[in-house]
Motif scaffolding. Structure first.
Motif, PDB file in Angstrom:
ATOM      1  N   GLU A 170       5.182   4.131  12.849  1.00 57.79           N
ATOM      2  CA  GLU A 170       6.048   4.000  11.665  1.00 57.79           C
ATOM      3  C   GLU A 170       6.025   5.280  10.836  1.00 57.79           C
ATOM      4  O   GLU A 170       7.060   5.757  10.379  1.00 57.79           O
ATOM      5  CB  GLU A 170       5.587   2.834  10.785  1.00 57.79           C
ATOM      6  CG  GLU A 170       5.793   1.471  11.397  1.00 57.79           C
ATOM      7  CD  GLU A 170       5.404   0.351  10.442  1.00 57.79           C
ATOM      8  OE1 GLU A 170       5.830   0.368   9.283  1.00 57.79           O
ATOM      9  OE2 GLU A 170       4.649  -0.546  10.865  1.00 57.79           O
ATOM     10  N   PRO A 218       7.892  -3.758  11.748  1.00 55.77           N
ATOM     11  CA  PRO A 218       6.868  -3.403  12.741  1.00 55.77           C
ATOM     12  C   PRO A 218       6.943  -4.198  14.045  1.00 55.77           C
ATOM     13  O   PRO A 218       5.937  -4.686  14.548  1.00 55.77           O
ATOM     14  CB  PRO A 218       5.563  -3.700  11.986  1.00 55.77           C
ATOM     15  CG  PRO A 218       5.916  -4.824  11.076  1.00 55.77           C
ATOM     16  CD  PRO A 218       7.360  -4.647  10.701  1.00 55.77           C
ATOM     17  N   ILE A 240      12.286  -0.739   7.469  1.00 57.52           N
ATOM     18  CA  ILE A 240      11.421  -0.515   8.633  1.00 57.52           C
ATOM     19  C   ILE A 240      10.686  -1.807   8.950  1.00 57.52           C
ATOM     20  O   ILE A 240      10.156  -2.474   8.056  1.00 57.52           O
ATOM     21  CB  ILE A 240      10.462   0.674   8.414  1.00 57.52           C
ATOM     22  CG1 ILE A 240       9.628   0.920   9.685  1.00 57.52           C
ATOM     23  CG2 ILE A 240       9.564   0.499   7.193  1.00 57.52           C
ATOM     24  CD1 ILE A 240       9.042   2.310   9.778  1.00 57.52           C
ATOM     25  N   SER A 265       0.814  -1.213   0.000  1.00 56.13           N
ATOM     26  CA  SER A 265       0.000   0.000   0.000  1.00 56.13           C
ATOM     27  C   SER A 265       0.856   1.275   0.000  1.00 56.13           C
ATOM     28  O   SER A 265       0.462   2.293  -0.538  1.00 56.13           O
ATOM     29  CB  SER A 265      -0.951  -0.007   1.195  1.00 56.13           C
ATOM     30  OG  SER A 265      -0.425   0.764   2.238  1.00 56.13           O
ATOM     31  N   GLY A 266       2.024   1.198   0.616  1.00 57.76           N
ATOM     32  CA  GLY A 266       2.927   2.345   0.538  1.00 57.76           C
ATOM     33  C   GLY A 266       2.557   3.499   1.454  1.00 57.76           C
ATOM     34  O   GLY A 266       2.864   4.645   1.162  1.00 57.76           O
ATOM     35  N   SER A 267       1.956   3.183   2.593  1.00 58.38           N
ATOM     36  CA  SER A 267       1.614   4.285   3.501  1.00 58.38           C
ATOM     37  C   SER A 267       2.888   4.901   4.098  1.00 58.38           C
ATOM     38  O   SER A 267       2.929   6.101   4.368  1.00 58.38           O
ATOM     39  CB  SER A 267       0.647   3.836   4.593  1.00 58.38           C
ATOM     40  OG  SER A 267       1.232   2.886   5.431  1.00 58.38           O
ATOM     41  N   ASN A 268       3.930   4.086   4.278  1.00 60.65           N
ATOM     42  CA  ASN A 268       5.206   4.654   4.752  1.00 60.65           C
ATOM     43  C   ASN A 268       5.858   5.507   3.664  1.00 60.65           C
ATOM     44  O   ASN A 268       6.439   6.550   3.962  1.00 60.65           O
ATOM     45  CB  ASN A 268       6.151   3.532   5.192  1.00 60.65           C
ATOM     46  CG  ASN A 268       5.841   3.065   6.599  1.00 60.65           C
ATOM     47  OD1 ASN A 268       5.968   3.819   7.556  1.00 60.65           O
ATOM     48  ND2 ASN A 268       5.402   1.825   6.715  1.00 60.65           N
TER      49      ASN A 268
HETATM   50  C1  GRF Z   1       4.699  -1.808   7.512  1.00 57.47           C
HETATM   51  O1  GRF Z   1       4.148  -2.335   8.682  1.00 57.47           O
HETATM   52  C2  GRF Z   1       6.182  -2.035   7.485  1.00 57.47           C
HETATM   53  O2  GRF Z   1       6.785  -1.972   8.739  1.00 57.47           O
HETATM   54  C3  GRF Z   1       6.285  -3.430   6.961  1.00 57.47           C
HETATM   55  O3  GRF Z   1       5.249  -3.527   5.995  1.00 57.47           O
HETATM   56  C4  GRF Z   1       4.228  -2.587   6.292  1.00 57.47           C
HETATM   57  C5  GRF Z   1       4.101  -1.740   5.056  1.00 57.47           C
HETATM   58  O4  GRF Z   1       3.086  -0.845   5.072  1.00 57.47           O
HETATM   59  N1  GRF Z   1       7.622  -3.723   6.531  1.00 57.47           N
HETATM   60  P1  GRF Z   1       2.981   0.235   3.909  1.00 57.47           P
HETATM   61  O5  GRF Z   1       3.111  -0.489   2.570  1.00 57.47           O
HETATM   62  O6  GRF Z   1       4.064   1.247   4.101  1.00 57.47           O
HETATM   63  O7  GRF Z   1       1.617   0.815   4.064  1.00 57.47           O
END
Ligand code: GRF
Length: 231
Positions: free
Chosen positions: A182, A113, A111, A10-13
Motif C-alpha cells: 500500500e 487492502p 485504498i 494511524s495514517g501510515s498511508n
Molecule cells: C490500510 O490497510 C488501508 O488499506 C485501509 O485501512 C488501513 C489504514 O492504514 N483502508 P493507515 O491508517 O494508512 O496506517
C-alpha cells in the motif's frame, strides 16, 4: 495537484504520501489538507508534523451516526477552501456523504487492502479483510485503489497489486505485507493521476497511458516471488 486526505487511524498511508510529495522530491502533487474522523488520531499528528492543515469532522464525537448531517457542508467547505483537486481516502472508515461523492466523482480514490471486488463492502476493513482472505484459503491477495462511488468498495478500479498468501501467514503478518505494498502503490498512483496518466473513460473503465505494470520502478515492488519484469 492539490491533495486532500481523509483518515481515521494511524495514517501510515498518509505518511507515505507526505514522504513522497511534501517532504520528498516528487513535485507532481502536494497534500494540502488532512481531515480526521475523530480527534487524537495519529493521522492528525502526522499532518501537523508536516505543517499541513488538519481538521476533525464536526460529528466526530457523535458515536451513533455514520453520516452526520453536519459533515457534508464541513467537508465541502474544507475541500473548497484548500482547493483540493484529488481526495484520497486513506484508512477512512466513515461513509462519505453522497453529495460529496458526486461532486468529486473521478477525483476521489480509496485504498483497500484486498483485490476488489473480493473481500470488500460494508464492514470489510482492517483485520477482518485479512481474516476473511485466510478463511477462504486464498493464495493471492493484494491492494486495490479505486475511484469512490456511492457504494462501498465498488467504484472503477484504478490499480491493483498482488501479495502472495504464505502458508505460515496469520492476519497480522498478512496485513503487514499488504501494508508495505500500500505504501508504495498509493503514492505511485497519486503521482500518475497528477501527471494525467490515468483517465476515467465514459464506459466507466480506468485507462492508463503506459500500464502500471510497465513502469520500471514498479518491478521491484511486490513481495517474495512477485517480480514483474518491465517490457
Ligand atoms: C490500510 O490497510 C488501508 O488499506 C485501509 O485501512 C488501513 C489504514 O492504514 N483502508 P493507515 O491508517 O494508512 O496506517
Amino acid at each position: 495537484m492539490r491533495i486532500g486526505v481523509l483518515a481515521s487511524g494511524s495514517g501510515s498511508n498518509l505518511q507515505a504520501l507526505l514522504d513522497r510529495f511534501n517532504l520528498g522530491a516528487d513535485p507532481a502533487a502536494r497534500v494540502v489538507l488532512v481531515i480526521g474522523s475523530r480527534p487524537g488520531i495519529r493521522s492528525l499528528e502526522r499532518a501537523a508534523a508536516a505543517t499541513v492543515r488538519a481538521e476533525v469532522l464536526p460529528s466526530a464525537l457523535d458515536p451513533a451516526g455514520q453520516v452526520a448531517e453536519e459533515d457534508e457542508p464541513f467537508l465541502r467547505r474544507c475541500l473548497a477552501e484548500t482547493e483540493v483537486e484529488l481526495v484520497v481516502l486513506a484508512g477512512y472508515l466513515r461513509l462519505v456523504p453522497a453529495a460529496v461523492v458526486r461532486e468529486y466523482w473521478g477525483r476521489m480514490i480509496n485504498i483497500h487492502p484486498a483485490l476488489l471486488p473480493s473481500f470488500g463492502g460494508q464492514g470489510m476493513y482492517g483485520r477482518r479483510v485479512h481474516e476473511a482472505v485466510l478463511a477462504r484459503g486464498c493464495k493471492v491477495t493484494g491492494v486495490t485503489i479505486h475511484f469512490v462511488s456511492e457504494e462501498y468498495d465498488r467504484g472503477p478500479v484504478v490499480a491493483q497489486w498482488p501479495v502472495p498468501v504464505l502458508e505460515e501467514d496469520d492476519a497480522s503478518s498478512l496485513a503487514g505485507r499488504v501494508l508495505e505494498v500500500e505504501h508504495r502503490l498509493l503514492p505511485a498512483v497519486v503521482s500518475a493521476i497528477a501527471r494525467r496518466r490515468v483517465a476515467l473513460a465514459p464506459d466507466g473503465r480506468v485507462r492508463w497511458t503506459g500500464s502500471l505494470f510497465r513502469t520500471e520502478r514498479f518491478a521491484a515492488v511486490p513481495g517474495e516471488g512477485w517480480t514483474i519484469e518491465p517490457e
